[in-house]
Design an enzyme around this catalytic site. Sequence first.
Site, short mmCIF file in Angstrom:
data_model
loop_
_atom_site.label_atom_id
_atom_site.label_comp_id
_atom_site.label_asym_id
_atom_site.label_seq_id
_atom_site.Cartn_x
_atom_site.Cartn_y
_atom_site.Cartn_z
N GLN A 135 0.81 -1.22 0.00
CA GLN A 135 0.00 0.00 0.00
C GLN A 135 0.85 1.27 0.00
O GLN A 135 0.29 2.36 0.11
CB GLN A 135 -0.92 0.01 1.23
CG GLN A 135 -1.94 -1.11 1.27
CD GLN A 135 -3.12 -0.88 0.34
OE1 GLN A 135 -3.26 0.18 -0.29
NE2 GLN A 135 -3.98 -1.87 0.22
N CYS A 146 -20.97 -6.88 9.36
CA CYS A 146 -22.03 -7.35 8.48
C CYS A 146 -21.61 -7.40 7.03
O CYS A 146 -22.33 -7.94 6.19
CB CYS A 146 -23.27 -6.49 8.65
SG CYS A 146 -24.14 -6.88 10.17
#
Lengths: 126, 423
Positions: B202, B347
């Site tokens: 990154q 979720c």
Amino acid sequence: MAYGEKVLDHYENPRNVGSFENANNVGTGMVGAPACGDVMKLQIKVNDNGVIEDAVFKTYGCGSAIASSSLLTEWVKGKTLAEARQIKNTQIAEELALPPVKIHCSVLAEDAINAAIADYQKKQTI
Amino acid sequence: MSEQTANKSAASNSAAAKAKQKPIYLDYSATTPIDERVVTEMLKYMGPDSHFGNPASRSHSFGWDAEAAVEEARKQVADLVGANPKEIVFTSGATESDNLAIKGVAHFNQKRGKHIVTCKTEHKAVLDSCRQLEREGYEVTYLDPMPNGLIDLKVFEDALRDDTTLVSIMHVNNEIGVIQDIAAIGRICRDRKIIFHVDAAQSAGKVDINLDVLPVDLMSFSAHKIYGPKGIGALYVQRKPRVRLEAQMHGGGHERGMRSGTLATHQIVGMGEAFRIAKQEMTAENERLLKLRNKLYDGVKDIEEVYVNGDMEHRIAGNLNISFNYVEGESLLMALNNLAISSGSACTSASLEPSYVLRALGRNDELAHSSIRFTIGRYTTEEEIDRAIENIRVAVEKLRNLSPLWDMYKEGIDLNSIEWAAH
């Protein structure tokens, strides 16, 4: 994650969002936990005949949790308390076509209605 | 086709068209599109009329041309990070580079010691390689970062032991974009003759890297994070002093025996071109990205109960990771379905655990569940940022109106004072 049409519909246009003032004919159920990522608050207004004449909800949680509670408010309206207690999480999951990882959202909705009924009944016995 | 079915298919076509409306891409840390200039170079090494040869073929010009292209690319990769081309080993990506570095060094040095130090916020390619070594009998220390995501050098130094052979610390974190002080960490490792691996997937092309002076022994790179193709990466293996590692892939002895397998010429050429462009344009690009990132942050920071995750100073220009308290991340992603972004919410994953990176910073579960990562890149426009800000403000308000936690916060109820039934 791709959502079913019914989940999207309830999420985009949630039914019966809101809160009732606390009163003797109002039952409130709040279930879940912030740490788990979902909290459902369901409130029912019960008339003298023991029929749920109105229901509202507020939910912190994923789209499936919001849809489950929105659907639940539609279903409980007009039902007696005994009828409302018959609502099972599997019916909610089936209606919304929830995937297996989202089944717990429907379980939470079932817990919410039972908690709201219990709260209402507790108020009547006092 | 009957009229009814025709109507039906027309309706579903328009629904499909609506669904296909392209969202604004703000997920550049997940991957990037390939730069057109890179595509052009890659195509020269694919078709029947191209230099499609096997770089290992020594008996004809097809092979020689391909080999020359690979060596040019190796130089381009090395040039961006101040390395010698001979120190660059091509792999299939940063995950493979991490595996090769960590397992390769641990195995090679197992007689010297079996202790490894890394950090809890590392990429899974590092953490899971360490877990595998634990199964093989190694000991691993997983450091807690400070709340801003950076490593406390004192804590780091205290974790080192006489039998520590390897330290693996990432340069830039993929979720929160913070930049670790790898020069300082490397110096501590050098003093103790511990091999130091850095996952730079990154950071290459986003932060200045000069391996000529940095005390780093091994560094992992990826092409697809900086506008190169997916499926190609590299591992820097220092030559002076020479770092030795055990190969993970055995075969034709390619890449000086460290990584066998026919070199993917077109992928390598693409990586080289992407790194060449990055070297040329990084400074100007960072300036532009920083402006856009600050614009995005300025556009949302006055919303109540908004928290930035990770240090804002030591951070790459293109990353903004924010928690919108009392709004669950996945529902926010749904409301922002015209933005391509990612969330630390449980979720969004099958595991039902919120982001392990944010948890490691000491963020509570609610804030971890409420986090969104925006990563900005080469093709992001100012107009897109404007639209994103508008969408975020509308979505957060809508979801807070739905949130019982928001009501409680507004009523002054302390959420920690309530006994929640965990489920």
